[in-house]
Write a protein that holds these residues in place. Structure first.
Motif, PDB file in Angstrom:
ATOM      1  N   MET A 111      -0.256   2.326  -8.176  1.00 51.43           N
ATOM      2  CA  MET A 111      -0.284   1.539  -9.389  1.00 51.43           C
ATOM      3  C   MET A 111       0.636   2.197 -10.420  1.00 51.43           C
ATOM      4  O   MET A 111       0.706   3.410 -10.527  1.00 51.43           O
ATOM      5  N   THR A 112       1.326   1.359 -11.165  1.00 52.25           N
ATOM      6  CA  THR A 112       2.238   1.833 -12.197  1.00 52.25           C
ATOM      7  C   THR A 112       1.776   1.319 -13.549  1.00 52.25           C
ATOM      8  O   THR A 112       1.333   0.171 -13.664  1.00 52.25           O
ATOM      9  N   ARG A 113       1.873   2.166 -14.546  1.00 53.56           N
ATOM     10  CA  ARG A 113       1.454   1.809 -15.903  1.00 53.56           C
ATOM     11  C   ARG A 113       2.688   1.600 -16.775  1.00 53.56           C
ATOM     12  O   ARG A 113       3.733   2.219 -16.556  1.00 53.56           O
ATOM     13  N   LEU A 114       2.555   0.740 -17.761  1.00 56.10           N
ATOM     14  CA  LEU A 114       3.592   0.513 -18.751  1.00 56.10           C
ATOM     15  C   LEU A 114       3.224   1.277 -20.004  1.00 56.10           C
ATOM     16  O   LEU A 114       2.116   1.124 -20.526  1.00 56.10           O
ATOM     17  N   TRP A 115       4.156   2.098 -20.460  1.00 55.49           N
ATOM     18  CA  TRP A 115       3.982   2.836 -21.708  1.00 55.49           C
ATOM     19  C   TRP A 115       4.992   2.291 -22.720  1.00 55.49           C
ATOM     20  O   TRP A 115       6.154   2.045 -22.371  1.00 55.49           O
ATOM     21  N   VAL A 116       4.544   2.080 -23.933  1.00 54.34           N
ATOM     22  CA  VAL A 116       5.404   1.620 -25.024  1.00 54.34           C
ATOM     23  C   VAL A 116       5.308   2.645 -26.145  1.00 54.34           C
ATOM     24  O   VAL A 116       4.211   2.912 -26.649  1.00 54.34           O
ATOM     25  N   ASP A 117       6.440   3.221 -26.490  1.00 51.14           N
ATOM     26  CA  ASP A 117       6.501   4.230 -27.559  1.00 51.14           C
ATOM     27  C   ASP A 117       5.446   5.324 -27.369  1.00 51.14           C
ATOM     28  O   ASP A 117       4.752   5.717 -28.306  1.00 51.14           O
ATOM     29  N   GLY A 118       5.308   5.771 -26.105  1.00 53.18           N
ATOM     30  CA  GLY A 118       4.410   6.874 -25.807  1.00 53.18           C
ATOM     31  C   GLY A 118       2.949   6.513 -25.651  1.00 53.18           C
ATOM     32  O   GLY A 118       2.107   7.400 -25.516  1.00 53.18           O
ATOM     33  N   ARG A 119       2.624   5.213 -25.640  1.00 55.67           N
ATOM     34  CA  ARG A 119       1.228   4.768 -25.484  1.00 55.67           C
ATOM     35  C   ARG A 119       1.091   3.950 -24.205  1.00 55.67           C
ATOM     36  O   ARG A 119       1.909   3.080 -23.930  1.00 55.67           O
ATOM     37  N   ASP A 120       0.051   4.201 -23.454  1.00 54.39           N
ATOM     38  CA  ASP A 120      -0.274   3.445 -22.239  1.00 54.39           C
ATOM     39  C   ASP A 120      -0.829   2.087 -22.670  1.00 54.39           C
ATOM     40  O   ASP A 120      -1.858   2.030 -23.349  1.00 54.39           O
ATOM     41  N   VAL A 121      -0.139   0.986 -22.288  1.00 48.63           N
ATOM     42  CA  VAL A 121      -0.560  -0.332 -22.771  1.00 48.63           C
ATOM     43  C   VAL A 121      -0.998  -1.313 -21.689  1.00 48.63           C
ATOM     44  O   VAL A 121      -1.763  -2.231 -21.972  1.00 48.63           O
ATOM     45  N   ALA A 122      -0.509  -1.157 -20.443  1.00 43.54           N
ATOM     46  CA  ALA A 122      -0.830  -2.174 -19.432  1.00 43.54           C
ATOM     47  C   ALA A 122      -0.434  -1.702 -18.037  1.00 43.54           C
ATOM     48  O   ALA A 122       0.359  -0.778 -17.878  1.00 43.54           O
ATOM     49  N   GLU A 123      -0.979  -2.376 -17.035  1.00 43.26           N
ATOM     50  CA  GLU A 123      -0.497  -2.208 -15.666  1.00 43.26           C
ATOM     51  C   GLU A 123       0.769  -3.037 -15.538  1.00 43.26           C
ATOM     52  O   GLU A 123       0.843  -4.160 -16.055  1.00 43.26           O
ATOM     53  N   VAL A 124       1.779  -2.502 -14.864  1.00 37.97           N
ATOM     54  CA  VAL A 124       3.039  -3.221 -14.720  1.00 37.97           C
ATOM     55  C   VAL A 124       3.377  -3.378 -13.241  1.00 37.97           C
ATOM     56  O   VAL A 124       3.267  -2.441 -12.462  1.00 37.97           O
ATOM     57  N   THR A 125       3.740  -4.594 -12.865  1.00 39.30           N
ATOM     58  CA  THR A 125       4.223  -4.897 -11.525  1.00 39.30           C
ATOM     59  C   THR A 125       5.734  -4.714 -11.547  1.00 39.30           C
ATOM     60  O   THR A 125       6.413  -5.266 -12.419  1.00 39.30           O
ATOM     61  N   VAL A 126       6.258  -3.939 -10.607  1.00 41.42           N
ATOM     62  CA  VAL A 126       7.694  -3.654 -10.565  1.00 41.42           C
ATOM     63  C   VAL A 126       8.347  -4.570  -9.528  1.00 41.42           C
ATOM     64  O   VAL A 126       7.947  -4.576  -8.361  1.00 41.42           O
ATOM     65  N   ALA A 127       9.331  -5.341  -9.979  1.00 40.02           N
ATOM     66  CA  ALA A 127      10.083  -6.235  -9.098  1.00 40.02           C
ATOM     67  C   ALA A 127      11.444  -5.587  -8.841  1.00 40.02           C
ATOM     68  O   ALA A 127      12.371  -5.728  -9.648  1.00 40.02           O
ATOM     69  N   SER A 128      11.542  -4.864  -7.735  1.00 39.85           N
ATOM     70  CA  SER A 128      12.773  -4.114  -7.454  1.00 39.85           C
ATOM     71  C   SER A 128      13.555  -4.673  -6.272  1.00 39.85           C
ATOM     72  O   SER A 128      14.663  -4.216  -6.013  1.00 39.85           O
ATOM     73  N   THR A 129      13.006  -5.645  -5.566  1.00 39.57           N
ATOM     74  CA  THR A 129      13.727  -6.264  -4.452  1.00 39.57           C
ATOM     75  C   THR A 129      14.184  -7.662  -4.850  1.00 39.57           C
ATOM     76  O   THR A 129      13.649  -8.254  -5.788  1.00 39.57           O
ATOM     77  N   TRP A 130      15.145  -8.185  -4.119  1.00 40.79           N
ATOM     78  CA  TRP A 130      15.635  -9.519  -4.424  1.00 40.79           C
ATOM     79  C   TRP A 130      14.487 -10.526  -4.382  1.00 40.79           C
ATOM     80  O   TRP A 130      14.345 -11.358  -5.277  1.00 40.79           O
TER      81      TRP A 130
END
Length: 114
Positions: A1-20
């Protein structure tokens, strides 16, 4: 699982779309939208097929926010110079998180500091 941090704060789980395939699908055809989706190596997105508006941020290589938009269904966010990735979330998310132009977004593995 990957988390999204905004300006040093943990704000949400983020789905990473790295493939076509993951980038092409994006947030389409999902019963429940992810809290956030990070499109790797994309500088623009469209809302063709979407039924709800999305918050969209265009990001530089270091995660700094270059531009913020509300993408309406069937709308388009055009490429922006310097943008290498795009962050999407359900409309209203960026306001809750305090994500704005000049801020910094990061992908951080769960359980680690940002």
């Amino acid at each position: 699982m990957t988390r999204l941090w905004v300006d040093g704060r943990d704000v949400a789980e983020v789905t990473v779309a790295s493939t076509w395939g993951a980038r092409a699908r994006g947030m389409l055809w999902r019963r429940r939208l992810p809290e956030a989706m990070w499109f790797v190596r994309e500088s623009s997105v469209h809302g063709v097929g979407m039924t709800v508006p999305l918050d969209v941020a265009q990001l530089a290589a270091d995660g700094s926010v270059l531009a913020v938009h509300v993408l309406r269904p069937f709308g388009l966010v055009a490429p922006r110079p310097g943008a290498v990735d795009v962050l999407e979330a359900p409309a209203g998310s960026f306001a809750r998180w305090g994500l704005a132009v000049g801020g910094v977004a990061q992908r951080v593995p769960a359980g680690t500091a940002g």
